[in-house]
Design an enzyme around this catalytic site. Structure first.
Site, mmCIF file in Angstrom:
data_model
loop_
_atom_site.group_PDB
_atom_site.id
_atom_site.type_symbol
_atom_site.label_atom_id
_atom_site.label_comp_id
_atom_site.label_asym_id
_atom_site.label_seq_id
_atom_site.Cartn_x
_atom_site.Cartn_y
_atom_site.Cartn_z
ATOM 1 N N ASP A 51 -0.261 -3.927 8.104
ATOM 2 C CA ASP A 51 0.556 -4.673 7.142
ATOM 3 C C ASP A 51 2.029 -4.348 7.356
ATOM 4 O OD1 ASP A 51 -1.787 -5.580 6.046
ATOM 5 O OD2 ASP A 51 -1.803 -4.082 4.432
HETATM 6 N N1 URA Z 1 -5.614 -1.387 5.617
HETATM 7 C C1 URA Z 1 -4.640 -1.922 4.875
HETATM 8 O O1 URA Z 1 -4.806 -2.176 3.702
HETATM 9 N N2 URA Z 1 -3.467 -2.190 5.474
HETATM 10 C C2 URA Z 1 -3.221 -1.912 6.773
HETATM 11 O O2 URA Z 1 -2.124 -2.143 7.252
HETATM 12 C C3 URA Z 1 -4.242 -1.344 7.519
HETATM 13 C C4 URA Z 1 -5.442 -1.088 6.933
#
Ligand code: URA
Length: 350
Positions: free
Chosen positions: A157
């Protein structure tokens, strides 16, 4: 924000000195008068040996010798040789062994077709190659690598930082992401809400119900209790006694379930030192899937909110602590080999 050095793109730190020398060779095209190349030296694009499968222009492009057009000219000008033989035609094919003997202006070339890079992703950029509005993780990589087909392995993310792999090997990429191959990913997270406890560990080990179906069993590691701090054999015991007790592999076949158990246990061992350094509002979570916002959704299913998230391991690879935010480096041969092994693939020759 520091941008990493990019003059010699795909080189592990240990190899830097030597590679820098060969990069100088690769990147500069001396202006000496080109030898005349007869048509005999400019043969039809036939393989030089029975096992030939790599085109010279592709190999030279992978060695930062310029565009296809530049490379055609290098060949025409008689500057590319294999031993004593001048390679006048850029479409000539050679074997992997022969490729290692290629010379440009008499200097050996360092050819790497398969790119594998680890990056410490910045927390404020998208995992994408380009975006019209926002900065992307690819902005931290040199253009010449991206032109060679480098793409991220899975996604982090925008607000997640840490280990992000990049490769131009599509099969490897797919396997590292696919839950079928049970490649572990370890996240270090901070959260808000009541302190996580043993029952949350057990719920994760059983698989959490998410709106797109239950997760595979996962290992949630909490800060060491006072009792555990005294216990030398802590990671194995933690898994066997706590996580192992509710491990519920759901639809997995027996062999896959056993593999998942082993992978989770091994990951718990590998992050034992990280676990010792956890603050009260932190945890480690080991998962073998990569669903959308998975860690955040798992914590939400436990009634907590993730306030910061960093990936610290993927498979056998740990995020290199020498990489500052936004920096990257090539994987070394050993790291490459173990990733390919985990993905049940042969390490590519070049
Ligand atoms: N899980 C999440 O919620 N975000 C990420 O970036 C990676 C794994």
């Amino acid at each position: 924000m520091d941008t990493p050095e990019t003059k010699c793109p795909i080189t592990a730190p240990a190899e830097e000195d030597q590679a820098e020398k060969s990069c100088e060779v690769k990147m500069s095209f001396p202006k000496a008068a080109p030898p005349k190349v007869s048509t005999a030296q400019n043969p039809a694009p036939t393989p030089l040996s029975g096992k030939a499968s790599y085109r010279i222009d592709k190999l030279l492009a992978a060695s930062c010798c310029g565009s296809r057009k530049d490379i055609k000219k290098l060949c025409r000008d008689g500057r590319v040789r294999l031993g004593n033989q001048t390679i006048g035609n850029a479409a000539t094919k050679v074997s992997a062994e022969e490729a290692k003997e290629l010379l440009l202006d008499g200097q050996p070339l360092e050819i790497q077709l398969t790119l594998l890079i680890m990056m410490n992703k910045r927390p404020s950029v998208l995992t994408a190659l380009v975006d019209r509005r926002e900065a992307t993780a690819a902005d931290d990589l040199p253009e010449e690598l991206l032109e060679r087909g480098l793409v991220p392995v899975g996604r982090l993310d925008k607000d997640t930082s840490g280990l992000l792999l990049w490769t131009n090997d599509g099969t490897l990429n797919h396997r590292l992401c696919s839950p079928r191959h049970l490649i572990s990913k370890v996240y270090r997270l901070s959260y808000s809400g009541l302190p996580l406890g043993e029952e949350d560990v057990l719920k994760c080990a059983a698989g959490l119900p998410l709106d797109d179906g239950p997760t595979l069993p996962a290992a949630l590691l909490l800060p060491l209790s006072a009792e555990e701090k005294l216990n030398q054999d802590q990671p194995g015991r933690y898994f066997e006694e706590l996580i192992g007790s509710t491990f519920a592999p759901g639809a997995l076949k027996a062999a896959e379930a056993e593999k998942l158990r082993t992978v989770l246990l091994e990951s718990c061992r590998q992050v034992a030192a990280e676990r010792r350094s956890l603050a009260d509002d932190e945890a480690l979570l080991v998962i073998c899937e990569g669903r959308f916002h998975q860690v955040k959704r798992m914590l939400a299913a436990l009634g907590r909110e993730v306030t910061s998230l960093t990936r610290i391991r993927e498979g056998s690879l740990s995020l290199d602590p020498r990489l500052d935010s936004g920096e990257w480096r090539a994987l070394d041969e050993k790291e490459k080999a173990s990733l390919y092994l985990e993905a049940s693939l042969e390490v590519p020759e070049l």
